[in-house]
Design an enzyme around this catalytic site. Structure first.
Site, mmCIF file in Angstrom:
data_model
loop_
_atom_site.group_PDB
_atom_site.id
_atom_site.type_symbol
_atom_site.label_atom_id
_atom_site.label_comp_id
_atom_site.label_asym_id
_atom_site.label_seq_id
_atom_site.Cartn_x
_atom_site.Cartn_y
_atom_site.Cartn_z
ATOM 1 N N ARG A 77 -5.924 10.500 -10.948
ATOM 2 C CA ARG A 77 -5.218 11.237 -9.873
ATOM 3 C C ARG A 77 -4.764 10.191 -8.860
ATOM 4 N NH1 ARG A 77 -5.155 10.972 -4.954
ATOM 5 N NH2 ARG A 77 -7.278 11.496 -4.419
ATOM 6 N N ASN A 136 -4.101 8.052 7.614
ATOM 7 C CA ASN A 136 -4.402 7.489 6.289
ATOM 8 C C ASN A 136 -5.806 6.897 6.299
ATOM 9 O OD1 ASN A 136 -4.423 5.270 4.135
ATOM 10 N ND2 ASN A 136 -2.560 6.414 3.670
ATOM 11 N N LYS A 164 -5.964 -1.267 -2.107
ATOM 12 C CA LYS A 164 -7.043 -0.944 -1.159
ATOM 13 C C LYS A 164 -7.806 -2.217 -0.776
ATOM 14 C CE LYS A 164 -6.757 3.634 -1.236
ATOM 15 N NZ LYS A 164 -6.659 4.536 -0.108
ATOM 16 N N TYR A 211 0.880 -1.181 0.000
ATOM 17 C CA TYR A 211 0.000 0.000 0.000
ATOM 18 C C TYR A 211 0.908 1.219 0.000
ATOM 19 C CZ TYR A 211 -3.920 2.863 1.760
ATOM 20 O OH TYR A 211 -4.895 3.818 1.929
ATOM 21 N N GLU A 241 -12.233 5.851 -6.115
ATOM 22 C CA GLU A 241 -10.871 6.099 -5.643
ATOM 23 C C GLU A 241 -10.036 6.824 -6.689
ATOM 24 O OE1 GLU A 241 -9.973 4.656 -2.428
ATOM 25 O OE2 GLU A 241 -8.369 6.120 -2.660
ATOM 26 N N ASP A 242 -9.348 7.836 -6.266
ATOM 27 C CA ASP A 242 -8.327 8.509 -7.079
ATOM 28 C C ASP A 242 -8.808 8.949 -8.465
ATOM 29 O OD1 ASP A 242 -6.911 8.051 -4.822
ATOM 30 O OD2 ASP A 242 -5.219 7.052 -5.757
ATOM 31 N N ASN A 244 0.237 12.127 -0.172
ATOM 32 C CA ASN A 244 0.847 10.806 -0.388
ATOM 33 C C ASN A 244 1.498 10.741 -1.761
ATOM 34 O OD1 ASN A 244 -0.128 9.608 2.035
ATOM 35 N ND2 ASN A 244 -2.156 9.558 1.100
ATOM 36 N N ASP A 281 -13.597 7.445 -1.295
ATOM 37 C CA ASP A 281 -12.604 7.272 -0.241
ATOM 38 C C ASP A 281 -11.752 8.520 -0.038
ATOM 39 O OD1 ASP A 281 -11.050 5.785 1.613
ATOM 40 O OD2 ASP A 281 -9.541 5.481 0.061
ATOM 41 N N ASP A 282 -11.404 9.198 -1.129
ATOM 42 C CA ASP A 282 -10.505 10.354 -1.010
ATOM 43 C C ASP A 282 -11.217 11.539 -0.374
ATOM 44 O OD1 ASP A 282 -8.189 9.204 -2.431
ATOM 45 O OD2 ASP A 282 -9.708 9.016 -3.992
#
Ligand code: OAA
Ligand code: MG
Length: 602
Positions: free
Chosen positions: A169, A474, A187, A104, A258-259, A428, A281-282
């Site tokens: 991203r 995190n 994840k 991770y 995510e991202d 991160n 999640d972000d």
């Protein structure tokens, strides 16, 4: 359980070889007993030693530790996961502190940068890393989703959760296109390790909508489609079609976004949060974990500053920055009964152009407008130092992906303004963190209250030898437990209240010892216990809201909500036990056994 392998509809006489060679869920390598090897016709495929998992683990750890780079360790662990699931998770769970940074954040960031170069060497043929869906798949999405199944497939083990990205991203590394697949995979490994979701019931997805990353576009080894990203006119209908097809195939699937790039992340959340079983999640996960750390930080300074007087400065106004800022409002609104309009005034945002104000003269991105200040009397503050001098923040939170911007003078200024400055460099992976723990300690005279997105080493004061443990804010502390709770309660949507419940449960999960050490988060080694508590709190909230649909969850909570609201007492403990009883574990829960497929179930 009967083991009538020869009667199975799956097995022919050669099938044992298939089993050992093709199913990473079933393969247990050298811990397969001699009798079983005979049954499977695989006796000669292994040397004669029959080993315990402990011994297998020992060998694997020696190999792992002998690798000189973290990327090699990542590749070794990926191979292990893709050949022997049980052994892999045994090691991850037992050695969580050592393994998490390898599978991770931060190593997954390196793996994503290198993904197109390493992907073929992460798994044996036939074992996919995850599901890739590209624009050209549009006409056959449902079939492609159906075709992605663990081998051997069991109808009762349909996916419960997907983590889905379009690679636009990835962490703070930008647009990586399909190379972002490392993130959903990473994840979901934590869903299994930290919350006990059965690994066969996880579905990592990467959407290939092109990439604007020139490096990828010019790399002959890049594995995605070598086209610029499609525009919104194609993007949104494609995501719609994917979600529809996913729910056609798996109606109860929980979707974790995510991202995605900031604008898309916010838009997708707005579009789906009230009608689809999903969360981002972000935005929400990171927000919830920071809220939780912030609650504990506030307790540490409550003799110096009233909780309602905190002044929060966010450096970085992307999806995570604004997501965290919005979530922190819940602290003022839900814990301290503040009006939203007043709570909002405790927050200042800084982006690349300086303090975000309504009269700055540029067109603000939609998601920044909510926090734009209008009380700046026409003044614009450009540099971070200017903003700090103007705002006098009690907490400085970095989500800018600009490594090192919390320089010595910034940290020193925060320490002049506050007895205990709260500084959270959250970007991160570690190279993007706004400062390190060591820098924050040195320049604040060891007074900082600190949490970062990627873990930093402990800091030892040179004069006294006193050791300080940094917080790691995190989202891995939240999403596994939140997802597990939601899967067990089965609400149709994930609400802000459920997320707030997850956040408070995390804040309250610290032991007395952890509090005495001034930790903001529990030790990562307790993550399974913590995830169970978070899941239980989410279940209670979903029942309280009237959204939970799972009969067992309803039975355990209905009529007892008052008693359960303090997360204590016998009923609370039995709810946590119930959750733990649903957590997959590579040793105690022997689901990964051929009897599961070939025994009485078929
Ligand atoms: O993956 C992580 O470590 C945290 C996260 O979601 C991100 O930075 O996008
Ligand atoms: Mg993320």
């Amino acid at each position: 359980m009967p083991n009538s392998i020869t009667n199975s509809k799956f097995l022919s006489s050669e099938a044992g070889v298939d089993l050992l060679a093709r199913s990473h869920f079933l393969n247990q390598g050298t811990s397969t007993t001699t009798a079983r090897r005979d049954e499977l016709h695989t006796r000669g495929l292994l040397p004669c030693a029959v080993e315990t998992m402990g011994l297998q683990k020992k060998r694997a750890l020696v190999q792992l530790r002998s690798k000189s780079s973290n990327l090699e360790k990542y590749m070794f662990l990926a191979w292990l996961r893709n050949t022997n699931v049980k052994l892999f998770y045994r090691i991850v769970i037992d050695e969580l502190e050592e393994i998490t940074p390898l599978i991770y954040t931060p190593t997954v960031g390196t793996a994503c940068l290198e993904y197109s170069h390493i992907a073929p060497f992460l798994a044996p043929p036939g074992v996919p890393d995850g599901l890739f869906l590209s624009l050209s798949d549009l006409p056959s999405l449902t079939q492609i989703i159906r075709d992605y199944r663990p081998f051997p497939f069991d109808e009762s083990l349909t996916p419960q959760i997907t983590v889905i990205t379009d690679g636009s991203r990835i962490l703070g590394l930008g647009d990586l296109g399909v190379n972002g697949m490392g993130i959903p995979v990473g994840k979901l490994q934590l869903y299994t390790a930290a919350a006990g979701i059965d690994p066969r019931r996880t579905l990592p997805i990467t959407l290939d909508i092109g990439t604007n990353n020139e490096k990828n576009l010019n790399d002959e080894l890049y594995l995605g489609s070598k086209k610029k990203r499609a525009g919104d006119d194609e993007f949104y209908p494609f995501v719609d079609a994917v979600i529809k097809s996913l729910h056609d195939v798996y109606p109860n699937l929980l979707i974790q976004f995510e991202d995605f790039s900031s604008e898309h992340a916010f838009d997708l959340l707005e579009k789906y949060r009230d009608n689809t079983f999903c969360f981002n999640d972000d935005i929400q996960g990171t927000g919830a974990v920071i809220l939780s750390g912030f609650m504990n930080a506030v307790r540490l300074v409550e003799n110096d500053i009233l909780p309602t007087e905190h002044r929060l400065l966010f450096f970085g106004a992307g999806s995570a920055g604004v997501g965290v800022a919005k979530q922190l409002l819940d602290f003022f609104i839900r814990e301290h009964d503040m009006e939203e309009e007043i709570a909002k005034k405790r927050v200042w945002l800084v982006d690349s152009k300086g303090l975000v104000t309504t009269d700055r003269g540029d067109k603000l991105a939609k998601h920044k407008v909510y926090f734009a200040r209008n009380d700046n009397a026409g003044q614009q503050y450009k540099s971070l130092m200017d903003v700090i001098n103007y705002v006098k923040p009690t907490a400085l939170i970095g989500l800018s992906s600009q490594g090192g911007v919390f320089s010595a003078d910034i940290i020193e200024r925060m320490a002049e303004l506050n007895k205990r400055p709260i500084i959270f460099p959250l970007s991160n992976p570690s190279v993007n963190a706004e400062c390190t723990f060591e820098q924050a300690m040195i320049h604040s005279n060891n007074r900082v209250i600190f949490a970062s997105g990627t873990g930093f080493p402990r800091y030892t004061e040179p004069q006294t030898g006193k050791v300080h443990v940094p917080g790691q804010g995190n989202n891995m502390y939240i999403f596994p437990g939140l997802g597990l709770g939601a899967i067990l309660a089965r609400p149709p949507i994930i609400t802000d209240r459920q997320i707030f419940a997850a956040s408070s449960a995390l804040a309250r999960s610290l032991t007395d010892e952890e509090r005495a050490q001034e930790l903001l988060y529990p030790s990562i080694t307790r993550i399974r216990a913590v995830s169970a508590e978070i899941a239980a709190a989410v279940i209670v909230e979903a029942v309280r809201e009237g959204f939970a649909r799972d009969p067992e969850a309803l039975k355990l909570c209905r009529g007892h909500l008052n008693e359960l609201k303090n997360l204590k007492g016998p009923r609370w403990h039995s709810l946590v036990k119930y959750v733990q009883g649903h957590m997959w574990d590579p040793s105690i829960n022997d689901l990964i056994d051929e009897s599961y497929y070939f025994g009485s179930r078929i």
